[in-house]
Scaffold this motif. Structure first.
Motif, PDB file in Angstrom:
ATOM      1  N   PRO A  45       0.796  -1.230   0.000  1.00 53.04           N
ATOM      2  CA  PRO A  45       0.000   0.000   0.000  1.00 53.04           C
ATOM      3  C   PRO A  45       0.829   1.280   0.000  1.00 53.04           C
ATOM      4  N   ASN A  46       2.100   1.191   0.384  1.00 54.20           N
ATOM      5  CA  ASN A  46       2.939   2.388   0.398  1.00 54.20           C
ATOM      6  C   ASN A  46       3.721   2.579  -0.895  1.00 54.20           C
ATOM      7  N   LEU A  47       3.494   1.743  -1.887  1.00 54.56           N
ATOM      8  CA  LEU A  47       4.217   1.862  -3.151  1.00 54.56           C
ATOM      9  C   LEU A  47       3.915   3.188  -3.839  1.00 54.56           C
ATOM     10  N   HIS A  48       2.697   3.680  -3.676  1.00 57.52           N
ATOM     11  CA  HIS A  48       2.327   4.969  -4.281  1.00 57.52           C
ATOM     12  C   HIS A  48       3.165   6.095  -3.674  1.00 57.52           C
ATOM     13  N   HIS A  49       3.467   5.979  -2.375  1.00 56.98           N
ATOM     14  CA  HIS A  49       4.278   7.003  -1.701  1.00 56.98           C
ATOM     15  C   HIS A  49       5.746   6.907  -2.101  1.00 56.98           C
ATOM     16  N   THR A  50       6.262   5.701  -2.090  1.00 56.93           N
ATOM     17  CA  THR A  50       7.699   5.515  -2.251  1.00 56.93           C
ATOM     18  C   THR A  50       8.162   5.586  -3.698  1.00 56.93           C
ATOM     19  N   ALA A  51       7.292   5.201  -4.646  1.00 56.81           N
ATOM     20  CA  ALA A  51       7.719   5.150  -6.044  1.00 56.81           C
ATOM     21  C   ALA A  51       6.700   5.731  -7.015  1.00 56.81           C
ATOM     22  N   GLY A  52       5.405   5.540  -6.757  1.00 52.03           N
ATOM     23  CA  GLY A  52       4.380   5.951  -7.708  1.00 52.03           C
ATOM     24  C   GLY A  52       4.306   7.455  -7.908  1.00 52.03           C
ATOM     25  N   LEU A  53       4.098   8.188  -6.822  1.00 54.44           N
ATOM     26  CA  LEU A  53       4.033   9.646  -6.935  1.00 54.44           C
ATOM     27  C   LEU A  53       5.354  10.252  -7.395  1.00 54.44           C
ATOM     28  N   SER A  73       2.997   0.307   9.794  1.00 54.75           N
ATOM     29  CA  SER A  73       4.293  -0.320   9.522  1.00 54.75           C
ATOM     30  C   SER A  73       4.243  -1.840   9.625  1.00 54.75           C
ATOM     31  N   ASP A  74       3.252  -2.387  10.332  1.00 52.38           N
ATOM     32  CA  ASP A  74       3.175  -3.841  10.482  1.00 52.38           C
ATOM     33  C   ASP A  74       2.182  -4.483   9.509  1.00 52.38           C
ATOM     34  N   THR A  75       1.774  -3.757   8.458  1.00 58.66           N
ATOM     35  CA  THR A  75       0.779  -4.283   7.512  1.00 58.66           C
ATOM     36  C   THR A  75       1.197  -5.629   6.940  1.00 58.66           C
ATOM     37  N   ALA A  76       2.467  -5.736   6.577  1.00 56.70           N
ATOM     38  CA  ALA A  76       2.951  -6.981   5.968  1.00 56.70           C
ATOM     39  C   ALA A  76       2.848  -8.169   6.914  1.00 56.70           C
ATOM     40  N   ARG A 136       1.950   6.567  16.028  1.00 59.41           N
ATOM     41  CA  ARG A 136       2.415   5.369  16.714  1.00 59.41           C
ATOM     42  C   ARG A 136       2.395   4.150  15.787  1.00 59.41           C
ATOM     43  N   LEU A 137       1.415   4.099  14.910  1.00 65.99           N
ATOM     44  CA  LEU A 137       1.274   2.956  14.002  1.00 65.99           C
ATOM     45  C   LEU A 137       2.255   2.992  12.830  1.00 65.99           C
ATOM     46  N   GLY A 138       2.946   4.102  12.680  1.00 67.54           N
ATOM     47  CA  GLY A 138       3.903   4.219  11.578  1.00 67.54           C
ATOM     48  C   GLY A 138       3.292   4.712  10.277  1.00 67.54           C
ATOM     49  N   CYS A 139       2.051   5.203  10.319  1.00 70.95           N
ATOM     50  CA  CYS A 139       1.354   5.621   9.102  1.00 70.95           C
ATOM     51  C   CYS A 139       1.908   6.921   8.507  1.00 70.95           C
ATOM     52  N   LEU A 140       2.596   7.708   9.335  1.00 72.61           N
ATOM     53  CA  LEU A 140       3.049   9.005   8.863  1.00 72.61           C
ATOM     54  C   LEU A 140       4.423   8.970   8.217  1.00 72.61           C
ATOM     55  N   GLU A 141       5.188   7.935   8.464  1.00 69.83           N
ATOM     56  CA  GLU A 141       6.556   7.909   7.936  1.00 69.83           C
ATOM     57  C   GLU A 141       6.615   7.969   6.406  1.00 69.83           C
ATOM     58  N   PRO A 142       5.785   7.195   5.680  1.00 73.06           N
ATOM     59  CA  PRO A 142       5.823   7.314   4.214  1.00 73.06           C
ATOM     60  C   PRO A 142       5.465   8.715   3.731  1.00 73.06           C
TER      61      PRO A 142
END
Length: 359
Positions: A45-53, A73-76, A136-142
Protein backbone atom coordinates in the motif's frame (compact mmCIF):
# COMPACT_ATOMS: atom_id res chain seq x y z
CA UNK A 1 8.11 29.93 -8.98
CA UNK A 2 8.07 26.37 -7.66
CA UNK A 3 5.01 24.19 -8.07
CA UNK A 4 4.23 24.65 -4.39
CA UNK A 5 4.40 28.43 -4.74
CA UNK A 6 2.20 28.42 -7.85
CA UNK A 7 -0.56 26.37 -6.25
CA UNK A 8 -0.60 28.44 -3.06
CA UNK A 9 -0.61 31.69 -5.07
CA UNK A 10 -3.53 30.42 -7.18
CA UNK A 11 -5.49 29.47 -4.07
CA UNK A 12 -4.85 32.97 -2.70
CA UNK A 13 -5.79 34.65 -6.00
CA UNK A 14 -2.30 36.11 -6.38
CA UNK A 15 -0.43 36.40 -9.71
CA UNK A 16 1.48 33.35 -10.95
CA UNK A 17 4.25 33.00 -13.52
CA UNK A 18 2.07 30.42 -15.28
CA UNK A 19 -1.08 28.46 -14.52
CA UNK A 20 -0.30 25.61 -12.12
CA UNK A 21 -1.16 22.07 -13.22
CA UNK A 22 -2.55 19.78 -10.52
CA UNK A 23 -4.77 17.00 -11.92
CA UNK A 24 -6.53 14.24 -10.00
CA UNK A 25 -4.20 11.22 -10.15
CA UNK A 26 -4.18 7.87 -8.39
CA UNK A 27 -2.19 4.66 -8.59
CA UNK A 28 -3.83 4.03 -11.99
CA UNK A 29 -1.49 6.57 -13.57
CA UNK A 30 1.45 5.54 -11.39
CA UNK A 31 0.98 1.96 -12.54
CA UNK A 32 1.15 3.02 -16.19
CA UNK A 33 4.22 5.20 -15.79
CA UNK A 34 6.10 2.68 -13.65
CA UNK A 35 5.08 -0.38 -15.67
CA UNK A 36 3.91 -2.07 -12.49
CA UNK A 37 0.58 -3.99 -12.39
CA UNK A 38 -2.11 -2.46 -10.19
CA UNK A 39 -2.02 -5.50 -7.93
CA UNK A 40 1.43 -4.37 -6.85
CA UNK A 41 -0.12 -1.31 -5.20
CA UNK A 42 -2.57 -3.52 -3.31
CA UNK A 43 0.18 -5.82 -2.07
CA UNK A 44 2.35 -2.85 -1.01
CA UNK A 45 0.00 0.00 0.00
CA UNK A 46 2.94 2.39 0.40
CA UNK A 47 4.22 1.86 -3.15
CA UNK A 48 2.33 4.97 -4.28
CA UNK A 49 4.28 7.00 -1.70
CA UNK A 50 7.70 5.51 -2.25
CA UNK A 51 7.72 5.15 -6.04
CA UNK A 52 4.38 5.95 -7.71
CA UNK A 53 4.03 9.65 -6.93
CA UNK A 54 7.78 10.30 -7.43
CA UNK A 55 7.49 8.69 -10.87
CA UNK A 56 4.61 11.02 -11.80
CA UNK A 57 6.44 14.12 -10.62
CA UNK A 58 9.54 13.21 -12.60
CA UNK A 59 7.58 12.14 -15.71
CA UNK A 60 5.12 15.03 -15.94
CA UNK A 61 6.32 17.85 -13.70
CA UNK A 62 3.00 18.36 -11.91
CA UNK A 63 2.81 21.39 -9.61
CA UNK A 64 0.78 19.54 -7.02
CA UNK A 65 -0.07 15.99 -5.99
CA UNK A 66 -2.35 14.37 -3.46
CA UNK A 67 -1.05 11.74 -1.06
CA UNK A 68 -3.03 9.27 1.09
CA UNK A 69 -2.21 8.23 4.63
CA UNK A 70 0.48 5.56 4.76
CA UNK A 71 -0.28 1.99 5.80
CA UNK A 72 0.70 0.87 9.32
CA UNK A 73 4.29 -0.32 9.52
CA UNK A 74 3.18 -3.84 10.48
CA UNK A 75 0.78 -4.28 7.51
CA UNK A 76 2.95 -6.98 5.97
CA UNK A 77 2.68 -8.98 9.18
CA UNK A 78 -1.11 -9.18 8.87
CA UNK A 79 -1.73 -9.88 5.21
CA UNK A 80 -0.26 -12.13 2.56
CA UNK A 81 -0.93 -13.22 -1.01
CA UNK A 82 -2.43 -16.66 -1.58
CA UNK A 83 -3.67 -18.45 -4.70
CA UNK A 84 -6.80 -20.58 -4.95
CA UNK A 85 -7.98 -22.17 -8.19
CA UNK A 86 -5.69 -19.91 -10.17
CA UNK A 87 -6.99 -16.72 -8.52
CA UNK A 88 -4.77 -14.55 -6.31
CA UNK A 89 -6.10 -13.07 -3.09
CA UNK A 90 -4.97 -10.87 -0.25
CA UNK A 91 -5.49 -12.98 2.85
CA UNK A 92 -5.19 -12.78 6.62
CA UNK A 93 -1.78 -14.10 7.68
CA UNK A 94 -3.03 -15.97 10.73
CA UNK A 95 -5.99 -17.76 9.15
CA UNK A 96 -5.26 -17.58 5.40
CA UNK A 97 -8.83 -16.31 5.00
CA UNK A 98 -9.14 -14.36 1.71
CA UNK A 99 -9.95 -10.70 2.24
CA UNK A 100 -9.92 -9.33 -1.30
CA UNK A 101 -9.50 -10.69 -4.81
CA UNK A 102 -6.48 -9.24 -6.58
CA UNK A 103 -6.78 -7.89 -10.12
CA UNK A 104 -3.72 -7.38 -12.24
CA UNK A 105 -4.79 -4.07 -13.74
CA UNK A 106 -7.37 -2.74 -11.31
CA UNK A 107 -8.06 -2.30 -7.62
CA UNK A 108 -8.75 -5.44 -5.56
CA UNK A 109 -12.35 -6.55 -5.04
CA UNK A 110 -13.35 -6.81 -1.39
CA UNK A 111 -15.01 -10.13 -0.62
CA UNK A 112 -17.24 -8.91 2.20
CA UNK A 113 -20.36 -7.06 1.07
CA UNK A 114 -22.06 -6.80 4.48
CA UNK A 115 -22.78 -3.16 5.46
CA UNK A 116 -20.69 -1.89 8.36
CA UNK A 117 -23.72 -0.25 10.01
CA UNK A 118 -26.68 -2.60 9.84
CA UNK A 119 -28.67 -0.60 12.42
CA UNK A 120 -28.37 2.21 14.95
CA UNK A 121 -26.78 -0.02 17.57
CA UNK A 122 -23.83 -0.47 15.24
CA UNK A 123 -22.89 3.19 15.66
CA UNK A 124 -20.74 2.00 18.55
CA UNK A 125 -18.52 0.29 15.97
CA UNK A 126 -17.37 3.66 14.62
CA UNK A 127 -14.13 4.43 16.42
CA UNK A 128 -12.31 7.74 15.98
CA UNK A 129 -8.56 7.16 15.84
CA UNK A 130 -6.66 10.10 17.37
CA UNK A 131 -4.04 11.76 15.19
CA UNK A 132 -1.34 10.65 17.61
CA UNK A 133 -2.24 7.01 17.04
CA UNK A 134 -1.41 7.25 13.33
CA UNK A 135 2.07 8.33 14.37
CA UNK A 136 2.41 5.37 16.71
CA UNK A 137 1.27 2.96 14.00
CA UNK A 138 3.90 4.22 11.58
CA UNK A 139 1.35 5.62 9.10
CA UNK A 140 3.05 9.00 8.86
CA UNK A 141 6.56 7.91 7.94
CA UNK A 142 5.82 7.31 4.21
CA UNK A 143 4.14 10.72 4.06
CA UNK A 144 6.92 12.45 5.97
CA UNK A 145 9.59 10.89 3.75
CA UNK A 146 7.76 12.06 0.63
CA UNK A 147 7.41 15.59 2.01
CA UNK A 148 11.11 15.74 2.83
CA UNK A 149 11.97 14.82 -0.76
CA UNK A 150 9.41 16.87 -2.69
CA UNK A 151 7.88 19.36 -0.26
CA UNK A 152 9.73 22.40 -1.56
CA UNK A 153 9.22 21.46 -5.19
CA UNK A 154 5.50 20.62 -5.35
CA UNK A 155 2.34 21.35 -3.38
CA UNK A 156 1.43 18.23 -1.40
CA UNK A 157 -2.15 17.66 -0.27
CA UNK A 158 -3.08 15.02 2.27
CA UNK A 159 -6.22 12.97 1.72
CA UNK A 160 -8.82 13.37 4.48
CA UNK A 161 -12.15 13.03 2.68
CA UNK A 162 -15.45 11.25 3.36
CA UNK A 163 -17.07 13.77 5.70
CA UNK A 164 -20.61 13.09 4.59
CA UNK A 165 -22.15 11.03 1.81
CA UNK A 166 -19.19 8.80 0.97
CA UNK A 167 -19.05 7.43 4.50
CA UNK A 168 -22.81 7.06 4.76
CA UNK A 169 -22.94 5.09 1.49
CA UNK A 170 -19.91 2.98 2.40
CA UNK A 171 -21.15 2.09 5.87
CA UNK A 172 -24.85 1.64 5.14
CA UNK A 173 -24.77 0.44 1.53
CA UNK A 174 -25.79 2.79 -1.26
CA UNK A 175 -29.49 1.89 -1.40
CA UNK A 176 -30.04 2.11 2.34
CA UNK A 177 -28.08 5.39 2.52
CA UNK A 178 -30.53 7.01 0.10
CA UNK A 179 -33.46 5.82 2.21
CA UNK A 180 -31.83 7.09 5.38
CA UNK A 181 -31.69 10.64 3.98
CA UNK A 182 -35.49 10.63 3.89
CA UNK A 183 -36.43 8.31 6.74
CA UNK A 184 -33.91 9.06 9.47
CA UNK A 185 -32.18 12.46 9.28
CA UNK A 186 -31.03 12.28 12.90
CA UNK A 187 -29.21 9.02 12.26
CA UNK A 188 -27.63 10.45 9.10
CA UNK A 189 -26.32 13.48 10.99
CA UNK A 190 -24.88 11.25 13.70
CA UNK A 191 -23.06 9.16 11.10
CA UNK A 192 -21.73 12.26 9.36
CA UNK A 193 -20.61 13.88 12.61
CA UNK A 194 -18.52 10.82 13.37
CA UNK A 195 -17.21 10.56 9.82
CA UNK A 196 -16.14 14.20 9.97
CA UNK A 197 -14.45 13.70 13.33
CA UNK A 198 -12.55 10.76 11.85
CA UNK A 199 -11.47 12.81 8.84
CA UNK A 200 -10.30 15.67 11.02
CA UNK A 201 -8.00 13.38 12.99
CA UNK A 202 -6.60 12.00 9.72
CA UNK A 203 -6.03 15.53 8.44
CA UNK A 204 -4.36 16.59 11.69
CA UNK A 205 -1.96 13.69 11.37
CA UNK A 206 -1.20 14.51 7.74
CA UNK A 207 -0.53 18.15 8.58
CA UNK A 208 1.80 17.02 11.36
CA UNK A 209 3.65 14.98 8.70
CA UNK A 210 4.18 18.19 6.75
CA UNK A 211 1.61 18.36 3.95
CA UNK A 212 0.68 21.82 2.71
CA UNK A 213 -3.01 21.24 2.20
CA UNK A 214 -5.89 18.84 2.74
CA UNK A 215 -8.27 17.29 0.22
CA UNK A 216 -11.82 16.97 1.59
CA UNK A 217 -15.10 16.03 -0.02
CA UNK A 218 -17.47 13.30 -1.15
CA UNK A 219 -18.18 12.01 -4.64
CA UNK A 220 -21.58 10.87 -3.36
CA UNK A 221 -22.46 14.51 -2.53
CA UNK A 222 -22.74 15.23 -6.26
CA UNK A 223 -25.99 16.57 -7.64
CA UNK A 224 -25.79 13.56 -9.95
CA UNK A 225 -26.85 11.62 -6.83
CA UNK A 226 -28.52 13.93 -4.31
CA UNK A 227 -30.41 17.20 -4.65
CA UNK A 228 -28.94 20.65 -3.89
CA UNK A 229 -31.36 20.83 -0.95
CA UNK A 230 -29.90 17.64 0.50
CA UNK A 231 -26.36 18.89 -0.09
CA UNK A 232 -27.15 22.02 1.92
CA UNK A 233 -28.89 20.08 4.67
CA UNK A 234 -26.51 17.16 5.08
CA UNK A 235 -23.11 17.86 3.53
CA UNK A 236 -22.29 21.56 3.61
CA UNK A 237 -22.03 21.78 7.43
CA UNK A 238 -19.55 18.90 7.64
CA UNK A 239 -17.40 20.12 4.77
CA UNK A 240 -17.33 23.53 6.46
CA UNK A 241 -16.40 22.02 9.84
CA UNK A 242 -13.49 20.10 8.32
CA UNK A 243 -12.28 23.15 6.37
CA UNK A 244 -12.28 25.29 9.50
CA UNK A 245 -10.39 22.68 11.52
CA UNK A 246 -7.64 22.40 8.92
CA UNK A 247 -7.41 26.15 8.38
CA UNK A 248 -6.81 26.56 12.10
CA UNK A 249 -3.76 24.32 11.67
CA UNK A 250 -2.43 26.48 8.84
CA UNK A 251 -3.25 24.20 5.90
CA UNK A 252 -4.91 25.05 2.61
CA UNK A 253 -8.11 23.10 1.93
CA UNK A 254 -9.84 22.12 -1.30
CA UNK A 255 -13.20 20.44 -1.75
CA UNK A 256 -13.76 17.62 -4.25
CA UNK A 257 -17.25 16.87 -5.51
CA UNK A 258 -17.23 15.17 -8.91
CA UNK A 259 -20.18 14.52 -11.16
CA UNK A 260 -22.71 17.33 -11.64
CA UNK A 261 -21.78 20.18 -9.29
CA UNK A 262 -22.86 23.33 -11.13
CA UNK A 263 -26.09 23.80 -9.09
CA UNK A 264 -24.17 23.80 -5.79
CA UNK A 265 -21.12 25.93 -6.65
CA UNK A 266 -22.13 28.73 -4.29
CA UNK A 267 -22.67 26.28 -1.45
CA UNK A 268 -19.32 24.61 -2.12
CA UNK A 269 -17.67 28.04 -1.92
CA UNK A 270 -19.62 28.80 1.28
CA UNK A 271 -17.82 25.94 3.04
CA UNK A 272 -14.85 28.30 3.35
CA UNK A 273 -12.39 26.16 1.38
CA UNK A 274 -9.59 27.70 -0.68
CA UNK A 275 -10.43 25.81 -3.88
CA UNK A 276 -13.14 23.60 -5.37
CA UNK A 277 -12.57 20.73 -7.79
CA UNK A 278 -12.76 18.98 -10.20
CA UNK A 279 -15.28 20.96 -12.32
CA UNK A 280 -16.48 17.69 -13.78
CA UNK A 281 -18.85 17.64 -16.78
CA UNK A 282 -18.20 21.33 -17.52
CA UNK A 283 -17.69 22.66 -21.02
CA UNK A 284 -16.23 26.09 -21.74
CA UNK A 285 -19.54 27.86 -21.16
CA UNK A 286 -20.07 26.17 -17.79
CA UNK A 287 -16.49 26.92 -16.73
CA UNK A 288 -17.06 30.58 -17.58
CA UNK A 289 -20.29 30.47 -15.59
CA UNK A 290 -18.45 28.98 -12.60
CA UNK A 291 -15.82 31.72 -12.80
CA UNK A 292 -18.53 34.39 -12.88
CA UNK A 293 -20.50 32.92 -9.99
CA UNK A 294 -17.79 31.95 -7.50
CA UNK A 295 -14.42 32.79 -9.03
CA UNK A 296 -13.96 35.88 -6.86
CA UNK A 297 -14.52 33.84 -3.70
CA UNK A 298 -12.76 30.53 -4.29
CA UNK A 299 -10.03 29.13 -6.56
CA UNK A 300 -11.27 26.87 -9.35
CA UNK A 301 -9.37 23.63 -9.95
CA UNK A 302 -9.82 21.12 -12.79
CA UNK A 303 -12.04 21.43 -15.83
CA UNK A 304 -10.38 19.23 -18.49
CA UNK A 305 -12.81 16.46 -19.42
CA UNK A 306 -11.74 12.96 -18.46
CA UNK A 307 -13.54 11.62 -21.53
CA UNK A 308 -11.43 13.93 -23.66
CA UNK A 309 -8.26 12.82 -21.89
CA UNK A 310 -9.21 9.22 -22.62
CA UNK A 311 -10.55 9.49 -26.17
CA UNK A 312 -9.38 12.83 -27.55
CA UNK A 313 -6.28 13.74 -29.50
CA UNK A 314 -3.42 15.79 -28.03
CA UNK A 315 -4.56 18.76 -30.14
CA UNK A 316 -8.07 18.53 -28.69
CA UNK A 317 -6.75 18.29 -25.13
CA UNK A 318 -4.46 21.26 -25.81
CA UNK A 319 -7.35 23.37 -27.11
CA UNK A 320 -9.55 22.47 -24.12
CA UNK A 321 -6.75 23.24 -21.67
CA UNK A 322 -6.00 26.63 -23.25
CA UNK A 323 -9.71 27.45 -23.25
CA UNK A 324 -10.03 26.55 -19.55
CA UNK A 325 -7.07 28.76 -18.69
CA UNK A 326 -8.53 31.65 -20.68
CA UNK A 327 -11.99 31.54 -19.09
CA UNK A 328 -10.97 30.61 -15.54
CA UNK A 329 -7.68 32.50 -15.21
CA UNK A 330 -5.42 34.36 -15.08
CA UNK A 331 -5.54 34.18 -11.27
CA UNK A 332 -7.49 31.89 -8.98
CA UNK A 333 -7.29 28.89 -11.30
CA UNK A 334 -5.44 25.55 -11.27
CA UNK A 335 -5.55 23.50 -14.46
CA UNK A 336 -6.50 19.90 -13.84
CA UNK A 337 -8.58 16.93 -14.90
CA UNK A 338 -12.34 16.79 -14.45
CA UNK A 339 -11.77 13.79 -12.18
CA UNK A 340 -9.25 10.96 -11.85
CA UNK A 341 -7.21 10.68 -15.06
CA UNK A 342 -8.56 7.51 -16.69
CA UNK A 343 -6.47 4.36 -16.46
CA UNK A 344 -6.03 4.06 -20.23
CA UNK A 345 -5.66 7.75 -21.13
CA UNK A 346 -2.74 8.30 -23.52
CA UNK A 347 0.21 9.74 -21.64
CA UNK A 348 0.67 12.22 -24.50
CA UNK A 349 -2.68 13.77 -23.53
CA UNK A 350 -1.46 14.30 -19.98
CA UNK A 351 1.74 15.88 -21.32
CA UNK A 352 -0.39 18.23 -23.38
CA UNK A 353 -1.98 19.77 -20.28
CA UNK A 354 1.47 20.79 -19.09
CA UNK A 355 2.35 22.13 -22.54
CA UNK A 356 -0.79 24.28 -22.57
CA UNK A 357 -0.01 25.73 -19.13
CA UNK A 358 3.56 26.52 -20.13
CA UNK A 359 2.50 28.30 -23.28
Amino acid sequence: MSGKERVIAAMEHRPVDRTPVFPVVTSYLSSRVMGVPMEGFAIDPNLHHTAGLPALIERFGFDGVEIPMGAPSDTAEHQKVIEQDGIRYLADVATSTPIARLQRDDHPIALSIEPFLKNKRDLEKITITPAEEYERLGCLEPVRDFVREYGERVFIAGHAAGQSMNSLAAWRGSDQAMLDLVDDPEFVHTVMERATAMSIEVGKAMIKAGVHGIYIGDAWASVSIISPRYYERYCLPYHANAAEAFHQLGAKVYLHICGHSSPILEMMADTGVDAIEPLDLMNTALLADAKRRVGDKVCLKGGVSTSLLLNGSPDEVYAASVSAIEVCGPTGYILGSGDDIPRDAPLANVDTMLRAARG
